[in-house]
Design a protein around this motif. Structure first.
Motif, PDB file in Angstrom:
ATOM      1  N   HIS A 310       0.834  -1.197   0.000  1.00  0.00           N
ATOM      2  CA  HIS A 310       0.000   0.000   0.000  1.00  0.00           C
ATOM      3  C   HIS A 310       0.874   1.254   0.000  1.00  0.00           C
ATOM      4  O   HIS A 310       1.987   1.252   0.524  1.00  0.00           O
ATOM      5  CB  HIS A 310      -0.882   0.019   1.249  1.00  0.00           C
ATOM      6  CG  HIS A 310      -2.035  -0.927   1.152  1.00  0.00           C
ATOM      7  ND1 HIS A 310      -3.156  -0.650   0.403  1.00  0.00           N
ATOM      8  CD2 HIS A 310      -2.240  -2.155   1.694  1.00  0.00           C
ATOM      9  CE1 HIS A 310      -4.001  -1.655   0.498  1.00  0.00           C
ATOM     10  NE2 HIS A 310      -3.469  -2.593   1.277  1.00  0.00           N
ATOM     11  N   SER A 311       0.350   2.305  -0.569  1.00  0.00           N
ATOM     12  CA  SER A 311       1.052   3.591  -0.518  1.00  0.00           C
ATOM     13  C   SER A 311       0.982   4.143   0.904  1.00  0.00           C
ATOM     14  O   SER A 311      -0.004   3.970   1.609  1.00  0.00           O
ATOM     15  CB  SER A 311       0.418   4.578  -1.492  1.00  0.00           C
ATOM     16  OG  SER A 311       0.537   4.103  -2.807  1.00  0.00           O
ATOM     17  N   ARG A 313       2.103   7.486   3.602  1.00  0.00           N
ATOM     18  CA  ARG A 313       2.571   8.851   3.826  1.00  0.00           C
ATOM     19  C   ARG A 313       3.226   8.927   5.203  1.00  0.00           C
ATOM     20  O   ARG A 313       2.693   8.375   6.175  1.00  0.00           O
ATOM     21  CB  ARG A 313       1.404   9.838   3.776  1.00  0.00           C
ATOM     22  CG  ARG A 313       1.842  11.258   4.139  1.00  0.00           C
ATOM     23  CD  ARG A 313       0.706  12.248   4.145  1.00  0.00           C
ATOM     24  NE  ARG A 313       1.198  13.566   4.534  1.00  0.00           N
ATOM     25  CZ  ARG A 313       0.486  14.668   4.536  1.00  0.00           C
ATOM     26  NH1 ARG A 313      -0.768  14.637   4.160  1.00  0.00           N
ATOM     27  NH2 ARG A 313       1.014  15.818   4.905  1.00  0.00           N
ATOM     28  N   GLY A 314       4.364   9.583   5.280  1.00  0.00           N
ATOM     29  CA  GLY A 314       5.051   9.779   6.559  1.00  0.00           C
ATOM     30  C   GLY A 314       5.243  11.255   6.826  1.00  0.00           C
ATOM     31  O   GLY A 314       5.420  12.050   5.899  1.00  0.00           O
TER      32      GLY A 314
ATOM     33  N   TYR B 151       3.210   7.559  10.371  1.00  0.00           N
ATOM     34  CA  TYR B 151       2.849   7.066   9.052  1.00  0.00           C
ATOM     35  C   TYR B 151       1.352   6.799   8.957  1.00  0.00           C
ATOM     36  O   TYR B 151       0.719   6.350   9.908  1.00  0.00           O
ATOM     37  CB  TYR B 151       3.627   5.790   8.730  1.00  0.00           C
ATOM     38  CG  TYR B 151       5.117   6.005   8.688  1.00  0.00           C
ATOM     39  CD1 TYR B 151       5.736   6.458   7.527  1.00  0.00           C
ATOM     40  CD2 TYR B 151       5.903   5.794   9.821  1.00  0.00           C
ATOM     41  CE1 TYR B 151       7.107   6.680   7.490  1.00  0.00           C
ATOM     42  CE2 TYR B 151       7.270   6.015   9.796  1.00  0.00           C
ATOM     43  CZ  TYR B 151       7.866   6.454   8.629  1.00  0.00           C
ATOM     44  OH  TYR B 151       9.220   6.694   8.595  1.00  0.00           O
ATOM     45  N   THR B 152       0.827   7.088   7.795  1.00  0.00           N
ATOM     46  CA  THR B 152      -0.572   6.769   7.504  1.00  0.00           C
ATOM     47  C   THR B 152      -0.639   6.148   6.124  1.00  0.00           C
ATOM     48  O   THR B 152       0.234   6.368   5.282  1.00  0.00           O
ATOM     49  CB  THR B 152      -1.460   8.029   7.533  1.00  0.00           C
ATOM     50  OG1 THR B 152      -0.887   9.017   6.677  1.00  0.00           O
ATOM     51  CG2 THR B 152      -1.590   8.592   8.934  1.00  0.00           C
ATOM     52  N   ARG B 153      -1.664   5.364   5.901  1.00  0.00           N
ATOM     53  CA  ARG B 153      -1.857   4.734   4.593  1.00  0.00           C
ATOM     54  C   ARG B 153      -2.605   5.720   3.690  1.00  0.00           C
ATOM     55  O   ARG B 153      -3.504   6.420   4.143  1.00  0.00           O
ATOM     56  CB  ARG B 153      -2.664   3.451   4.776  1.00  0.00           C
ATOM     57  CG  ARG B 153      -2.779   2.634   3.527  1.00  0.00           C
ATOM     58  CD  ARG B 153      -3.382   1.290   3.831  1.00  0.00           C
ATOM     59  NE  ARG B 153      -2.445   0.444   4.568  1.00  0.00           N
ATOM     60  CZ  ARG B 153      -2.736  -0.773   4.998  1.00  0.00           C
ATOM     61  NH1 ARG B 153      -3.934  -1.264   4.819  1.00  0.00           N
ATOM     62  NH2 ARG B 153      -1.830  -1.481   5.633  1.00  0.00           N
ATOM     63  N   VAL B 154      -2.205   5.795   2.440  1.00  0.00           N
ATOM     64  CA  VAL B 154      -2.916   6.661   1.492  1.00  0.00           C
ATOM     65  C   VAL B 154      -3.417   5.809   0.339  1.00  0.00           C
ATOM     66  O   VAL B 154      -2.782   4.815  -0.030  1.00  0.00           O
ATOM     67  CB  VAL B 154      -2.021   7.805   0.955  1.00  0.00           C
ATOM     68  CG1 VAL B 154      -1.681   8.773   2.042  1.00  0.00           C
ATOM     69  CG2 VAL B 154      -0.758   7.261   0.318  1.00  0.00           C
ATOM     70  N   LEU B 156      -4.330   5.673  -3.574  1.00  0.00           N
ATOM     71  CA  LEU B 156      -4.157   6.335  -4.862  1.00  0.00           C
ATOM     72  C   LEU B 156      -5.081   5.690  -5.877  1.00  0.00           C
ATOM     73  O   LEU B 156      -5.373   4.499  -5.799  1.00  0.00           O
ATOM     74  CB  LEU B 156      -2.703   6.200  -5.326  1.00  0.00           C
ATOM     75  CG  LEU B 156      -1.639   6.730  -4.361  1.00  0.00           C
ATOM     76  CD1 LEU B 156      -0.261   6.527  -4.958  1.00  0.00           C
ATOM     77  CD2 LEU B 156      -1.875   8.196  -4.057  1.00  0.00           C
ATOM     78  N   GLU B 159      -4.913   1.997  -7.549  1.00  0.00           N
ATOM     79  CA  GLU B 159      -4.129   1.143  -6.663  1.00  0.00           C
ATOM     80  C   GLU B 159      -5.035   0.141  -5.978  1.00  0.00           C
ATOM     81  O   GLU B 159      -6.164   0.480  -5.613  1.00  0.00           O
ATOM     82  CB  GLU B 159      -3.445   2.005  -5.605  1.00  0.00           C
ATOM     83  CG  GLU B 159      -2.430   1.265  -4.782  1.00  0.00           C
ATOM     84  CD  GLU B 159      -1.703   2.241  -3.858  1.00  0.00           C
ATOM     85  OE1 GLU B 159      -2.338   2.722  -2.906  1.00  0.00           O
ATOM     86  OE2 GLU B 159      -0.531   2.523  -4.104  1.00  0.00           O
ATOM     87  N   ALA B 160      -4.581  -1.106  -5.771  1.00  0.00           N
ATOM     88  CA  ALA B 160      -5.385  -2.118  -5.102  1.00  0.00           C
ATOM     89  C   ALA B 160      -5.703  -1.682  -3.691  1.00  0.00           C
ATOM     90  O   ALA B 160      -4.841  -1.171  -2.983  1.00  0.00           O
ATOM     91  CB  ALA B 160      -4.639  -3.436  -5.079  1.00  0.00           C
ATOM     92  N   ARG B 161      -6.973  -1.808  -3.294  1.00  0.00           N
ATOM     93  CA  ARG B 161      -7.360  -1.402  -1.942  1.00  0.00           C
ATOM     94  C   ARG B 161      -7.253  -2.576  -0.988  1.00  0.00           C
ATOM     95  O   ARG B 161      -7.411  -3.703  -1.385  1.00  0.00           O
ATOM     96  CB  ARG B 161      -8.788  -0.886  -1.926  1.00  0.00           C
ATOM     97  CG  ARG B 161      -8.994   0.262  -2.887  1.00  0.00           C
ATOM     98  CD  ARG B 161      -8.316   1.524  -2.380  1.00  0.00           C
ATOM     99  NE  ARG B 161      -8.283   2.592  -3.376  1.00  0.00           N
ATOM    100  CZ  ARG B 161      -9.228   3.508  -3.506  1.00  0.00           C
ATOM    101  NH1 ARG B 161     -10.264   3.489  -2.745  1.00  0.00           N
ATOM    102  NH2 ARG B 161      -9.105   4.454  -4.395  1.00  0.00           N
TER     103      ARG B 161
END
Lengths: 355, 161
Positions: A310-311, A313-314, B151-154, B156, B159-161
């Motif tokens: 998963h993408s 953000r930090g 950190y957090t998940r984003v 896009l 992109e596979a969820r």
């Protein structure tokens, strides 16, 4: 009964509110409540910023500060403050032929030293009984913050003269280098009155709030710094344990074939470095690209990755450092830098596999 | 009787909304059409207008209606008691609520917040990210420790969820 209920609603309808606000007694009642808020806001508001310097005058100030940090000898101790952390370092710079050599040594915490010369830069890290040497891509450090030719910065930053100040017993003048857009942080530098050497640097965000501060506590300039200066001798810990670790990383080498392309960059940013390198505590090689506008630096790391994640953000405390990781083709791309989120995000989202 | 009265009230809700300007164009057209065709609605609408005028201090121009409405109000002492000084109290309460909310928000913002440094959607530090933070220190202006990151998940697009 029904009219009562209806008009209770009406009192909260837009028309009802307008009617109530139109009455002087009610308006004054509101003022009693709102006035303290206005006063508080006015007290918290910063004083009007000084006007930006004309480009020619701004360029002179920037060049003077850049030249002083490179071409004059100095030694001293400066303090770095980042959030709740404070660190002291000694720094020295001496002139050698047409260039200079500089050293940076931590005075508290883990023992580390940076040595810079015209041939490159290394970081020495004390690791128990051994000293590990790591190649360093950049040879700039405080007070050498500005590029050799800083005039180009004026496309992306305004320069303003601030108030006179005093740092480490020397008179200096605040010079504000503030971004014109949301893709970079700003600096407030205090240039020594005669030489222009930055004695203090404050990294600020878009609201002029400090993110990091560097300031000399003690400094000797030019003539008082001789070749026999103690600050230029290797530290005792480095000479006592000269053994380098056998797994010292190989020097970085240029990227030969690029499989990823950065389609979009923030205004003013260009790629200044693209190397393959081994990183400590990490198997294999990664590509390390660096984008810069001359003052701000953003790194891109590309590592082969066949299992997309998963993408992410930090963000560091106060938002000074931003990071974005995403999958691009067969690579895991990690973009990070001491830069605002829009700059990091723009670079990360502009990456594509080369076709 | 109350039930009948309340049912009747709800049938005339759009009249009050029409007076308050809260109806859409289509809703207003429907309300006006109903008003035109229904004498009962016309009477109720006139009553609402009269009460509005009374509360705005414009009842002198409508002596007959005023007397009629005041008599009706006398029959509802419990409900109408809080409305004896409606124009002095209600707006102050409304503004006081808004001002109190603003002050509370200001004080809350000024206080140190534990949550401000820990986003709700925080995730553990991703694998392998630390060597990159260390390597980027090549461009730091001093020899620094790597910053503590959250950190957090984003998500896009594509992109596979």
């Amino acid at each position: 009964m029904s009219p009562t209920r209806k008009h209770r609603f009406a009192a909260f309808s837009p028309q009802g509110i307008k009617r109530h606000l139109g009455r002087p007694s009610v308006f004054l009642g509101g003022v009693v409540w709102v006035l303290p808020l206005c006063v508080a806001s006015a007290q918290a508001a910063p004083s009007p910023p000084p006007t930006a310097l004309p480009q020619a005058e701004a360029a002179v100030w920037l060049q003077k500060m850049a030249d002083a940090a490179r071409h004059m000898a100095y030694e001293g101790i400066f303090v770095v403050r980042q959030g709740d952390n404070i660190q002291a370092l000694s720094v020295s710079n001496r002139l050698v032929g047409q260039g200079d050599e500089s050293r940076l040594v931590t005075l508290d915490g883990n023992l580390r030293e940076v040595r810079c010369s015209k041939t490159g830069a290394v970081t020495l890290v004390s690791d128990g009984n051994q000293v590990r040497m790591e190649k360093r891509l950049s040879r700039r450090h405080f007070p050498d913050l500005l590029p050799a030719n800083p005039r180009a910065l004026l496309n992306w930053y305004d320069v303003r003269l601030g108030e006179p100040a005093r740092v480490a017993g020397l008179d200096c003048r605040n010079v504000e280098v503030l971004p014109k857009d949301a893709f970079r942080w700003g600096y407030i530098l205090c240039a020594e009155r005669d030489s222009g050497l930055p004695l203090k640097a404050v990294l600020v965000n878009g609201n002029n709030q400090p993110l990091m501060q560097y300031a000399f506590a003690e400094v000797k300039l030019a003539a008082s710094v001789g070749p026999s200066s103690n600050a230029l001798k290797p530290p005792a810990w480095a000479t006592a344990h000269p053994t380098l670790l056998p797994d010292m990383p190989e020097p970085a080498r240029p990227v030969e074939t690029e499989q990823i392309v950065a389609r979009i960059l923030p205004p003013g940013y260009v790629r200044i470095t693209a190397v393959k390198r081994h990183l400590p505590n990490m198997p294999g090689e990664v590509e390390h690209w660096v984008f810069s506008d001359g003052l701000t630096h953003i790194s891109l790391f590309l590592a082969p990755n066949s299992k997309p994640a998963h993408s992410v953000r930090g963000e560091s405390a106060r938002g000074m450092v931003n990071l974005m990781r995403r999958q691009v083709g067969g690579f895991q791309a990690t973009v990070l830098g001491d830069a605002p989120w829009p700059a990091v995000e723009t670079i990360a989202l502009g990456l594509e596999p080369r076709k | 009787m109350n039930t009948t009265h309340e049912a009747g009230d709800s049938a005339y809700d759009n009249l009050s909304a029409l007076l308050d300007g809260e109806l859409s164009d289509q809703g207003a057209r429907l309300a006006i059409r109903q008003l035109r065709d229904d004498p009962t609605r016309q009477a109720r609408f006139a009553e609402y207008c009269a009460i509005g005028d009374l509360l705005r201090g414009q009842h002198e121009d409508l002596p007959g209606l005023t007397r009629k409405v005041m008599a009706a109000l006398d029959d509802e002492p419990t409900v109408l008691a809080p409305l004896r000084k409606p124009r002095e109290k209600r707006p102050l309460l409304w503004l006081a609520a808004a001002a109190s909310a603003a002050i509370t928000w200001g004080l809350w913002s000024a206080l140190p917040s534990q949550e401000s440094s820990a986003p709700l959607a925080a995730i553990p530090t991703p694998a392998d990210v630390m060597p990159y933070l260390v390597a980027h220190q090549d461009y730091a202006q001093a020899v620094l420790t790597t910053p503590e990151m959250h950190y957090t998940r984003v998500a896009l697009s594509g992109e596979a969820r």
